[in-house]
Enzyme design. Structure first.
Site, short mmCIF file in Angstrom:
data_model
loop_
_atom_site.label_atom_id
_atom_site.label_comp_id
_atom_site.label_asym_id
_atom_site.label_seq_id
_atom_site.Cartn_x
_atom_site.Cartn_y
_atom_site.Cartn_z
N ASN A 7 -13.38 35.69 25.81
CA ASN A 7 -14.15 35.20 26.95
C ASN A 7 -14.56 36.40 27.80
O ASN A 7 -13.71 37.12 28.32
CB ASN A 7 -13.28 34.21 27.76
CG ASN A 7 -14.03 33.64 28.93
OD1 ASN A 7 -14.71 34.37 29.66
ND2 ASN A 7 -13.91 32.35 29.15
N HIS A 10 -15.50 37.71 32.86
CA HIS A 10 -15.13 38.62 33.93
C HIS A 10 -15.81 39.97 33.86
O HIS A 10 -15.79 40.72 34.84
CB HIS A 10 -13.61 38.74 34.04
CG HIS A 10 -13.03 37.48 34.61
ND1 HIS A 10 -13.66 36.78 35.60
CD2 HIS A 10 -11.91 36.78 34.31
CE1 HIS A 10 -12.95 35.70 35.90
NE2 HIS A 10 -11.89 35.68 35.12
N HIS A 43 -18.71 31.00 30.04
CA HIS A 43 -18.80 29.80 30.85
C HIS A 43 -19.98 29.96 31.79
O HIS A 43 -19.94 30.78 32.71
CB HIS A 43 -17.49 29.65 31.65
CG HIS A 43 -17.40 28.39 32.45
ND1 HIS A 43 -16.28 28.05 33.16
CD2 HIS A 43 -18.29 27.39 32.67
CE1 HIS A 43 -16.48 26.89 33.76
NE2 HIS A 43 -17.70 26.48 33.49
N ARG A 45 -21.42 28.70 34.65
CA ARG A 45 -21.02 27.78 35.72
C ARG A 45 -22.23 27.29 36.49
O ARG A 45 -23.25 27.98 36.59
CB ARG A 45 -20.07 28.50 36.69
CG ARG A 45 -18.71 28.83 36.11
CD ARG A 45 -17.82 29.43 37.18
NE ARG A 45 -17.59 28.47 38.24
CZ ARG A 45 -16.45 27.77 38.37
NH1 ARG A 45 -15.45 27.94 37.54
NH2 ARG A 45 -16.32 26.90 39.35
N ARG A 49 -21.61 32.03 39.18
CA ARG A 49 -20.88 33.12 39.85
C ARG A 49 -20.66 34.31 38.94
O ARG A 49 -20.44 35.40 39.42
CB ARG A 49 -19.56 32.62 40.41
CG ARG A 49 -18.49 32.32 39.40
CD ARG A 49 -17.15 32.13 40.05
NE ARG A 49 -17.11 30.95 40.89
CZ ARG A 49 -16.01 30.20 41.05
NH1 ARG A 49 -14.89 30.53 40.46
NH2 ARG A 49 -16.03 29.14 41.81
N GLU A 70 -18.82 27.34 27.33
CA GLU A 70 -18.08 26.39 28.16
C GLU A 70 -19.06 25.85 29.19
O GLU A 70 -19.76 26.63 29.85
CB GLU A 70 -16.93 27.08 28.88
CG GLU A 70 -15.86 27.59 27.96
CD GLU A 70 -14.80 28.38 28.73
OE1 GLU A 70 -14.90 28.50 29.97
OE2 GLU A 70 -13.89 28.88 28.08
N THR A 101 -11.05 27.72 36.18
CA THR A 101 -10.88 26.34 35.74
C THR A 101 -9.43 25.91 35.94
O THR A 101 -8.52 26.56 35.45
CB THR A 101 -11.26 26.23 34.26
OG1 THR A 101 -12.52 26.85 34.08
CG2 THR A 101 -11.33 24.79 33.81
N GLU A 151 -9.62 21.80 22.95
CA GLU A 151 -8.95 23.04 23.36
C GLU A 151 -7.86 22.63 24.33
O GLU A 151 -8.14 22.11 25.41
CB GLU A 151 -9.94 24.00 24.03
CG GLU A 151 -9.27 25.27 24.53
CD GLU A 151 -10.24 26.29 25.10
OE1 GLU A 151 -11.42 26.31 24.68
OE2 GLU A 151 -9.82 27.07 25.97
N HIS A 191 -6.45 29.49 28.21
CA HIS A 191 -6.33 29.62 29.66
C HIS A 191 -5.00 30.26 30.03
O HIS A 191 -3.94 29.73 29.73
CB HIS A 191 -6.48 28.30 30.42
CG HIS A 191 -6.84 28.56 31.85
ND1 HIS A 191 -8.13 28.81 32.25
CD2 HIS A 191 -6.07 28.69 32.94
CE1 HIS A 191 -8.14 29.06 33.52
NE2 HIS A 191 -6.90 29.01 33.99
N1 PXP Z 1 -10.59 28.33 27.94
C1 PXP Z 1 -11.25 27.70 28.95
C2 PXP Z 1 -11.74 26.33 28.71
C3 PXP Z 1 -11.50 28.34 30.18
O1 PXP Z 1 -12.15 27.70 31.16
C4 PXP Z 1 -11.05 29.67 30.33
C5 PXP Z 1 -11.32 30.39 31.62
O2 PXP Z 1 -12.68 30.47 31.85
C6 PXP Z 1 -10.39 30.29 29.26
C7 PXP Z 1 -10.15 29.60 28.09
C8 PXP Z 1 -9.93 31.70 29.35
O3 PXP Z 1 -8.92 31.79 30.30
P1 PXP Z 1 -8.36 33.21 30.73
O4 PXP Z 1 -9.49 33.93 31.39
O5 PXP Z 1 -7.26 32.87 31.67
O6 PXP Z 1 -7.91 33.90 29.49
#
Ligand code: PXP
Length: 237
Positions: A7, A10, A43, A45, A49, A70, A101, A151, A191
């Site tokens: 992901n 960030h 994601h 959003r 953001r 996402e 999330t 998931e 997550h």
């Molecule tokens: N899975 C989903 C559905 C999420 O919303 C997120 C965070 O955006 C992640 C995985 C990844 O989470 P993390 O950034 O804490 O690894």
């Protein structure tokens, strides 16, 4: 063996802190692929953001592995997904004020809206995964909705304050995973997973894709720091 969805949200968070062009999440996606990522996850959003519409569009043209988007169940987001056509859409809950999330999508409470989103995505030929808590009622509802995968939300496991609490959350995840396997759905999780806590989740039987963002981006910043400083220093001499 579990697969890795990286992901890259960030990376975009850092760029948006200055509203500039660097670091570009599209570059990060390419580097993640070079590192062996099995999927790239973003994601988009509703409040934009971090990931922007442009990012998603360029990623759709450049990502060679699976692109997992996402998205909230809001019709406007589903419309974008149907137009851009990622390989998979993971439906997630979204609240404007949350830092990230929080918890899975409540597919029992939002059954009609989730069903409508799933139907539109299926009509567009997109594989759908639902990000849900590992509770039997949520898993049953997801099975009823006819999605290909779920998931399981690992946030409670990741945030557990004690070893005993973490173990209890792992047992919950393990029970949820068994239900998902029995229903013959794809089993994903994510997550809050980190270099320290990922292994027990990766070892759950039948585990498919683990979506991990914050911990990988955090480590990337630190492992790249010395080189970045050296490169700037060499320009000064
Ligand atoms: N899975 C989903 C559905 C999420 O919303 C997120 C965070 O955006 C992640 C995985 C990844 O989470 P993390 O950034 O804490 O690894």
């Amino acid at each position: 063996m579990a697969t890795l969805g990286v992901n890259i949200d960030h990376v975009a968070t850092l760029r948006q802190a200055r509203r500039t062009v660097e670091p570009d999440p599209v570059w990060a996606a390419s580097l993640a692929e070079l590192g062996g990522a099995d999927a790239i996850t973003v994601h988009l959003r509703e409040d934009r953001r971090h990931i922007q519409d442009r990012d998603l569009e360029v990623l759709r043209r450049t990502v060679q592995v699976k692109l997992n988007l996402e998205a909230a169940i809001a019709p406007a987001m589903i419309e974008i997904a149907c137009r851009v056509k990622p390989d998979q859409v993971t439906l997630v809950p979204e609240k404007r004020e949350e830092i990230t999330t929080e918890g899975g999508l409540d597919v029992v409470a939002h059954r009609a809206a989730t069903a409508a989103a799933v139907e539109r995505l299926h009509a567009a030929g997109i594989v759908v995964s639902l990000f849900i808590d590992p509770s039997p009622t949520q898993i049953e509802a997801a099975v009823d909705l006819g999605v290909a995968a779920v998931e399981l939300h690992t946030g409670e496991y990741a945030n557990a304050a004690t070893d005993a609490a973490r173990h209890a959350e792992l047992v919950e995840l393990s029970r949820g995973a068994a239900m998902v396997r029995q229903a013959k759905l794809g089993l994903n999780a994510g997550h809050g997973l980190t270099y320290r806590n990922v292994s027990p989740v990766a070892r759950l039987e039948g585990m498919g894709e683990l979506n991990i963002g914050h911990s990988i981006v955090s480590r990337a910043v630190l492992v790249g720091f010395i080189q970045a400083v050296r490169e700037m220093k060499s320009l000064l001499s």
